[in-house]
Design an enzyme around this catalytic site. Structure first.
Site, PDB file in Angstrom:
ATOM      1  N   LYS A   1       0.836  -1.203   0.000  1.00 40.94           N
ATOM      2  CA  LYS A   1       0.000   0.000   0.000  1.00 40.94           C
ATOM      3  C   LYS A   1       0.874   1.259   0.000  1.00 40.94           C
ATOM      4  CE  LYS A   1      -3.736  -2.536   2.189  1.00 40.94           C
ATOM      5  NZ  LYS A   1      -4.367  -3.034   3.419  1.00 40.94           N
TER       6      LYS A   1
ATOM      7  N   GLN B   1      -4.974  -2.076   9.603  1.00 43.60           N
ATOM      8  CA  GLN B   1      -4.757  -3.378   8.969  1.00 43.60           C
ATOM      9  C   GLN B   1      -5.287  -4.499   9.860  1.00 43.60           C
ATOM     10  OE1 GLN B   1      -3.578  -3.670   5.845  1.00 43.60           O
ATOM     11  NE2 GLN B   1      -3.748  -5.890   5.873  1.00 43.60           N
TER      12      GLN B   1
ATOM     13  N   ASP C   1     -11.629   1.723   3.823  1.00 36.76           N
ATOM     14  CA  ASP C   1     -11.761   0.265   3.727  1.00 36.76           C
ATOM     15  C   ASP C   1     -13.229  -0.147   3.560  1.00 36.76           C
ATOM     16  OD1 ASP C   1      -9.658  -1.581   3.779  1.00 36.76           O
ATOM     17  OD2 ASP C   1      -9.254  -1.235   5.908  1.00 36.76           O
TER      18      ASP C   1
END
Ligand code: GUN
Length: 286
Positions: A53, A97, A120
């Site tokens: 990322k 994450q 997300d």
């Protein structure tokens, strides 16, 4: 012999388009979109994902901050940090994450991220909007899969039987919802499903997101199916492989995504896209 769909190529096109937007913003001396990625602990796969990322942000010129926290970080410390980034007007996207260490309440963390910075698409508010078919940040992997399916121009999902293997919050459940919204008839299967092969064999579109190396073999597949492999595994020789036995299935399917270079790069491209979309919303508000 199936056509292999390289998500990596589609992702490269999307990133090139975003880079043009970043370059234009730099020309204007405007504030740039900023993504904060928070990693707790040192889960090996997560380390590799967050580094992917970071590199993708750098490649298109998007601002990125990677916050690496120790495995022993407390719930309160993490919530305080998220609150700081929620209030920071220079931050457009916040990603924590997953998976988080066991002592952390994941649901509470996902709730804490401001819905307008939830790139997300994991906040219950955004999940609810997705379920209603309202515009929102869609979870990146399912969004990437839908983009891949859209680009197979000969395929109209309407009335097709889509079978999903896996029921995670990150992939299985949301992709089933998006396929349903595209008028597919959707079946969700999982580890407790009886006679799973008899179901997958009926699939015009098969989405596999289970995390079992090469679990899906030729006899799970209907001839001419579209097979989307979301798995990222290591085999006995420590080689990257998907949940689908690619070499066996490619002779039977019409389209198949490989691992690597399949859905993984699409997930990252969609994260960048969501962050840019969040930036546009934030900029309009000012
Ligand atoms: N872990 C595996 N996939 C994802 C993802 O798309 N987002 C986050 N935050 N964690 C993940």
């Amino acid at each position: 012999m199936a056509e292999v769909i390289y998500g990596s190529e589609i992702a490269a096109e999307i990133k090139a388009e975003l880079k043009i937007q970043m370059d234009a913003l730099k020309q204007e001396n405007a504030r740039l979109p900023r993504l904060v990625v928070i990693l707790v602990g040192a889960h090996p796969a997560s380390l590799s994902y967050v580094s992917g990322k970071e590199k993708a942000c750098a490649a298109i010129g998007m601002e990125n901050e990677l916050v690496k926290l120790g495995e022993d970080t407390t719930q309160e410390e993490l919530l305080t940090l998220i609150q700081k980034y929620n209030e920071d007007e220079a931050v457009d996207g916040i990603l924590v994450q997953l998976p988080l260490p066991k002592h952390i309440n994941e649901a509470e963390i996902l709730y804490a991220i401001a819905p307008d910075k939830d790139v997300d698409g994991f906040h219950p508010y955004n999940i609810g909007r997705m379920m209603m078919g309202s515009p929102t940040y869609l979870p990146c992997t399912p969004k990437g899969i839908m983009e891949v399916l859209r680009r197979i121009t000969s395929v109209d999902l309407s009335g097709k039987h889509a079978v999903v293997i896996g029921r995670s919050n990150i992939v299985g459940k949301p992709i089933a919802q998006l396929l349903l919204q595209a008028n597919a008839t959707v079946t969700i299967t999982h580890s407790k499903t009886a006679q799973i092969q008899s179901i997958t064999k009926q699939a015009d579109i098969l989405i596999v997101a289970v995390g079992q190396p090469r679990m899906v073999t030729q006899d799970w597949i209907k001839p001419g199916a579209i097979v989307i492999d979301v798995g990222v595994n290591r085999d006995e020789q420590n080689r990257l492989c998907g949940d689908v036995d690619f070499d066996a299935v490619k002779d039977k399917a019409a389209y198949i995504t490989p691992v690597p270079k399949g859905i993984g790069p699409m997930t990252i491209a969609m994260l960048l896209k969501n962050t840019y979309d969040a930036y546009l919303v934030h900029r309009k508000r000012k």
